[in-house]
Design an enzyme around this catalytic site. Structure first.
Site, PDB file in Angstrom:
ATOM      1  N   SER A 103      11.562 -23.382  25.300  1.00  0.00           N
ATOM      2  CA  SER A 103      12.323 -22.021  25.303  1.00  0.00           C
ATOM      3  C   SER A 103      13.048 -21.891  24.032  1.00  0.00           C
ATOM      4  O   SER A 103      13.870 -22.643  23.576  1.00  0.00           O
ATOM      5  CB  SER A 103      13.241 -21.984  26.540  1.00  0.00           C
ATOM      6  N   GLN A 123       8.311 -21.121  22.703  1.00  0.00           N
ATOM      7  CA  GLN A 123       8.599 -19.589  23.295  1.00  0.00           C
ATOM      8  C   GLN A 123       9.408 -19.082  22.462  1.00  0.00           C
ATOM      9  O   GLN A 123      10.586 -19.390  22.258  1.00  0.00           O
ATOM     10  CB  GLN A 123       8.628 -19.856  24.572  1.00  0.00           C
ATOM     11  N   TYR A 125      11.687 -15.170  22.280  1.00  0.00           N
ATOM     12  CA  TYR A 125      12.142 -14.179  22.697  1.00  0.00           C
ATOM     13  C   TYR A 125      12.306 -13.362  21.361  1.00  0.00           C
ATOM     14  O   TYR A 125      12.562 -13.891  20.396  1.00  0.00           O
ATOM     15  CB  TYR A 125      13.416 -14.324  23.534  1.00  0.00           C
ATOM     16  N   THR A 151       7.141 -14.153  24.973  1.00  0.00           N
ATOM     17  CA  THR A 151       7.651 -13.462  26.233  1.00  0.00           C
ATOM     18  C   THR A 151       7.803 -12.060  26.131  1.00  0.00           C
ATOM     19  O   THR A 151       8.739 -11.622  25.514  1.00  0.00           O
ATOM     20  CB  THR A 151       8.789 -14.439  26.939  1.00  0.00           C
ATOM     21  N   ARG A 160      20.067 -10.376  38.392  1.00  0.00           N
ATOM     22  CA  ARG A 160      20.012 -11.380  39.219  1.00  0.00           C
ATOM     23  C   ARG A 160      21.104 -11.414  39.923  1.00  0.00           C
ATOM     24  O   ARG A 160      22.573 -11.767  39.366  1.00  0.00           O
ATOM     25  CB  ARG A 160      19.603 -12.453  38.480  1.00  0.00           C
ATOM     26  N   LYS A 228       3.003 -13.907  27.121  1.00  0.00           N
ATOM     27  CA  LYS A 228       3.528 -14.159  28.336  1.00  0.00           C
ATOM     28  C   LYS A 228       4.274 -13.232  28.770  1.00  0.00           C
ATOM     29  O   LYS A 228       4.917 -12.622  28.409  1.00  0.00           O
ATOM     30  CB  LYS A 228       4.286 -15.490  28.346  1.00  0.00           C
ATOM     31  N   HIS A 252       7.468 -13.941  35.743  1.00  0.00           N
ATOM     32  CA  HIS A 252       8.783 -14.535  35.410  1.00  0.00           C
ATOM     33  C   HIS A 252       9.504 -15.208  36.739  1.00  0.00           C
ATOM     34  O   HIS A 252      10.688 -15.528  36.677  1.00  0.00           O
ATOM     35  CB  HIS A 252       9.692 -13.648  34.740  1.00  0.00           C
ATOM     36  N   ARG A 255      11.898 -12.887  38.271  1.00  0.00           N
ATOM     37  CA  ARG A 255      13.164 -12.724  38.005  1.00  0.00           C
ATOM     38  C   ARG A 255      13.439 -11.489  37.068  1.00  0.00           C
ATOM     39  O   ARG A 255      14.446 -11.153  36.476  1.00  0.00           O
ATOM     40  CB  ARG A 255      13.750 -14.354  36.855  1.00  0.00           C
ATOM     41  N   ASP A 283       1.541 -18.221  35.945  1.00  0.00           N
ATOM     42  CA  ASP A 283       2.727 -18.812  36.605  1.00  0.00           C
ATOM     43  C   ASP A 283       3.459 -17.886  37.820  1.00  0.00           C
ATOM     44  O   ASP A 283       2.925 -17.004  38.057  1.00  0.00           O
ATOM     45  CB  ASP A 283       3.459 -19.317  35.568  1.00  0.00           C
ATOM     46  N   GLY A 285       5.595 -19.456  41.434  1.00  0.00           N
ATOM     47  CA  GLY A 285       5.270 -19.925  42.621  1.00  0.00           C
ATOM     48  C   GLY A 285       4.516 -21.135  42.814  1.00  0.00           C
ATOM     49  O   GLY A 285       4.177 -21.569  43.702  1.00  0.00           O
ATOM     50  N   ARG A 287       3.472 -24.728  43.214  1.00  0.00           N
ATOM     51  CA  ARG A 287       4.229 -25.876  43.859  1.00  0.00           C
ATOM     52  C   ARG A 287       3.344 -26.983  44.306  1.00  0.00           C
ATOM     53  O   ARG A 287       4.122 -28.085  44.603  1.00  0.00           O
ATOM     54  CB  ARG A 287       5.016 -25.316  45.146  1.00  0.00           C
ATOM     55  N   GLY A 306       7.249 -24.098  36.755  1.00  0.00           N
ATOM     56  CA  GLY A 306       8.760 -23.699  36.359  1.00  0.00           C
ATOM     57  C   GLY A 306       9.781 -24.530  37.367  1.00  0.00           C
ATOM     58  O   GLY A 306       9.816 -25.793  36.895  1.00  0.00           O
ATOM     59  N   ARG A 307      10.454 -23.924  38.115  1.00  0.00           N
ATOM     60  CA  ARG A 307      11.507 -24.468  38.921  1.00  0.00           C
ATOM     61  C   ARG A 307      11.340 -25.975  39.472  1.00  0.00           C
ATOM     62  O   ARG A 307      12.234 -26.846  39.375  1.00  0.00           O
ATOM     63  CB  ARG A 307      11.827 -23.540  40.279  1.00  0.00           C
TER      64      ARG A 307
HETATM   65  C1  FNR Z   1      12.613 -19.078  33.347  1.00  0.00           C
HETATM   66  N1  FNR Z   1      11.758 -18.409  32.809  1.00  0.00           N
HETATM   67  C2  FNR Z   1      11.588 -18.349  31.306  1.00  0.00           C
HETATM   68  N2  FNR Z   1      10.492 -17.801  30.669  1.00  0.00           N
HETATM   69  C3  FNR Z   1      10.487 -17.618  29.543  1.00  0.00           C
HETATM   70  O1  FNR Z   1       9.418 -17.166  28.642  1.00  0.00           O
HETATM   71  N3  FNR Z   1      11.585 -17.926  28.509  1.00  0.00           N
HETATM   72  C4  FNR Z   1      12.720 -18.502  29.316  1.00  0.00           C
HETATM   73  O2  FNR Z   1      13.634 -19.174  28.579  1.00  0.00           O
HETATM   74  C5  FNR Z   1      12.850 -18.573  30.561  1.00  0.00           C
HETATM   75  N4  FNR Z   1      14.021 -19.367  31.233  1.00  0.00           N
HETATM   76  C6  FNR Z   1      13.926 -19.490  32.469  1.00  0.00           C
HETATM   77  C7  FNR Z   1      15.135 -20.131  33.143  1.00  0.00           C
HETATM   78  C8  FNR Z   1      14.955 -20.619  34.624  1.00  0.00           C
HETATM   79  C9  FNR Z   1      15.981 -21.280  35.044  1.00  0.00           C
HETATM   80  C10 FNR Z   1      13.539 -20.042  35.373  1.00  0.00           C
HETATM   81  C11 FNR Z   1      13.780 -20.669  36.627  1.00  0.00           C
HETATM   82  C12 FNR Z   1      12.753 -19.505  34.745  1.00  0.00           C
HETATM   83  C13 FNR Z   1      10.316 -18.198  33.419  1.00  0.00           C
HETATM   84  C14 FNR Z   1       9.559 -19.231  33.308  1.00  0.00           C
HETATM   85  O3  FNR Z   1       8.941 -19.470  32.319  1.00  0.00           O
HETATM   86  C15 FNR Z   1       8.353 -19.165  34.285  1.00  0.00           C
HETATM   87  O4  FNR Z   1       7.657 -17.783  34.155  1.00  0.00           O
HETATM   88  C16 FNR Z   1       8.798 -19.106  36.021  1.00  0.00           C
HETATM   89  O5  FNR Z   1       9.779 -20.036  36.206  1.00  0.00           O
HETATM   90  C17 FNR Z   1       7.482 -19.441  36.797  1.00  0.00           C
HETATM   91  O6  FNR Z   1       7.761 -19.267  38.076  1.00  0.00           O
HETATM   92  P1  FNR Z   1       8.368 -20.677  39.174  1.00  0.00           P
HETATM   93  O7  FNR Z   1       7.151 -21.676  38.526  1.00  0.00           O
HETATM   94  O8  FNR Z   1       9.647 -21.235  38.738  1.00  0.00           O
HETATM   95  O9  FNR Z   1       8.379 -20.303  40.519  1.00  0.00           O
END
Ligand code: FNR
Length: 358
Positions: A103, A123, A125, A151, A160, A228, A252, A255, A283, A285, A287, A306-307
């Site tokens: 990131s 990545q 921003y 992204t 959030r 992305k 995302h 989010r 991406d 979900g 798991r 991700g998570r």
């Molecule tokens: C993210 N995501 C994210 N995406 C991105 O492009 N730059 C970023 O800095 C971040 N930061 C970020 C922080 C946290 C805590 C989370 C949970 C997510 C989104 C991430 O790249 C991805 O798209 C999702 O997390 C995918 O979903 P799952 O696998 O977490 O369900």
């Protein structure tokens, strides 16, 4: 730990409640976040028989040889969950033989993360100040990143509610290491009715971008460019026209726009439009290894996780994240064998059904 979900409870027990909420939460009522899982659960895959032996799980994407069609999703501020942060995550990715999307808001500097030897896809921003964005691109390239990922689904940060209620702010020891933006930044300033991280990004990010900005970015670097945060196939077509080398279908992790479709529901139309021209990743979900198979059966070339990797990082640092990736790899391998596929490409030929478990 026998599945990625086993790390979830461990991480939740270990992390401060507001940090847990920051990583676990989605925007709004978290409808899109839940939809991601519901949609994946509803995808059935028809296994084939008598397909011979599995030759392997390896793939090649954007010039990188990967042990499986999985990359670590870019996630900001990983030192929130473990002191070694992105360095530990990169060590795990390196051990697993997969790329790490780092990131722009990483809490360890890109140069330090690169020293782990991991394949880094950096990545971006879209920073409001163009010279700052240029410097960041230069820095990522000089550190040895082998692709850029931009992204596009964060013109502003989705609201959030958990973070707003918690007045979430970064602790002093966690900063955006690539932005030279120290512990006095807006992201550290807790205030009522607001997430400090969201306030910081709205200060930092450009929000009035157009396709000509993407064109500019394309001309600015010769590295492969991944776009992305695409859900509509028309945007995928435009991105490819502008010169994107891969597309990530993503909401995302639920989010951003709460009410956007589940990524795997959006995937097929994007694959139909641009799948012949470039790899389409997905991406949100994912798991398990079965989820990777589902994504491939729906036409994806690979997935981001991700998570679950943050849970594993929280639970056990580099070793925890490596264990999670090793489990994921074993599950994916098993899913390919059970589905009668000789390799990941064969998964793209499997029949799917989107509703049989509803
Ligand atoms: C993210 N995501 C994210 N995406 C991105 O492009 N730059 C970023 O800095 C971040 N930061 C970020 C922080 C946290 C805590 C989370 C949970 C997510 C989104 C991430 O790249 C991805 O798209 C999702 O997390 C995918 O979903 P799952 O696998 O977490 O369900």
């Amino acid at each position: 730990m026998v599945s990625l979900l086993d790390f979830e409870a461990r991480a939740k027990a270990l992390l401060p409640a507001d940090v847990w909420d920051f990583i676990d939460g989605g925007s709004g009522c978290e409808i899109t976040m839940r939809a991601n899982r519901q949609a994946l659960d509803s995808v059935s895959v028809y296994p084939r028989v008598l397909g011979g032996a599995l030759s392997g799980t390896e793939v090649s994407l954007l010039g990188a040889s990967m042990a499986m069609p999985v990359a670590v999703a870019p996630m900001a501020y990983q030192r929130l969950v473990h002191p070694a942060g992105e360095i530990a995550m990169a060590e795990a990715a390196c051990q697993a033989g997969i790329p790490l999307m780092l990131s722009a808001l990483s809490s360890c500097a890109v140069e330090e993360v690169a020293r782990t030897g991991a394949t880094i896809w950096f990545q971006l921003y879209w920073l409001r100040e163009r010279p700052r964005l240029e410097q960041l691109i230069e820095r990522a390239q000089a550190a040895g990143s082998t692709a850029l990922v931009v992204t596009l689904d964060v013109p502003i940060m989705g609201r959030r509610l958990r973070d707003v209620r918690n007045q979430f702010a970064l602790p002093a020891g966690v900063t955006a290491a690539n932005l030279a933006d120290g512990p006095a930044s807006r992201a550290h300033l807790s205030s009522v009715g607001e997430s400090a991280v969201a306030a910081h990004t709205s200060e930092l990010f450009g929000s009035a971008l157009t396709w000509s900005d993407l064109q500019w970015l394309r001309s600015r670097s010769s590295l492969p460019l991944v776009v992305k945060g695409i859900l509509d196939p028309r945007d995928a077509v435009r991105a490819v026209e502008v010169g994107a080398d891969a597309v990530v279908v993503s909401n995302h992790g639920g989010r951003q726009l709460d009410g956007a479709p589940a990524s795997v529901i959006a995937l097929s139309a994007v694959v139909a439009e641009v799948g012949q021209q470039c790899p389409v990743l997905v991406d949100s979900g994912i798991r398990s290894g079965m989820d990777v198979l589902r994504a491939l059966a729906l036409g994806a070339s690979g997935v981001l996780v991700g998570r679950p990797l943050l849970w594993a990082l929280a639970a056990g640092g580099a070793a925890g994240a490596a264990q999670a990736l090793s489990l994921l790899g074993a599950e994916f391998r098993e899913s390919l064998i059970l589905a009668g596929c000789a390799d990941p490409a064969a998964a793209g030929q499997l029949r799917t059904d989107l509703s049989s478990h509803r």
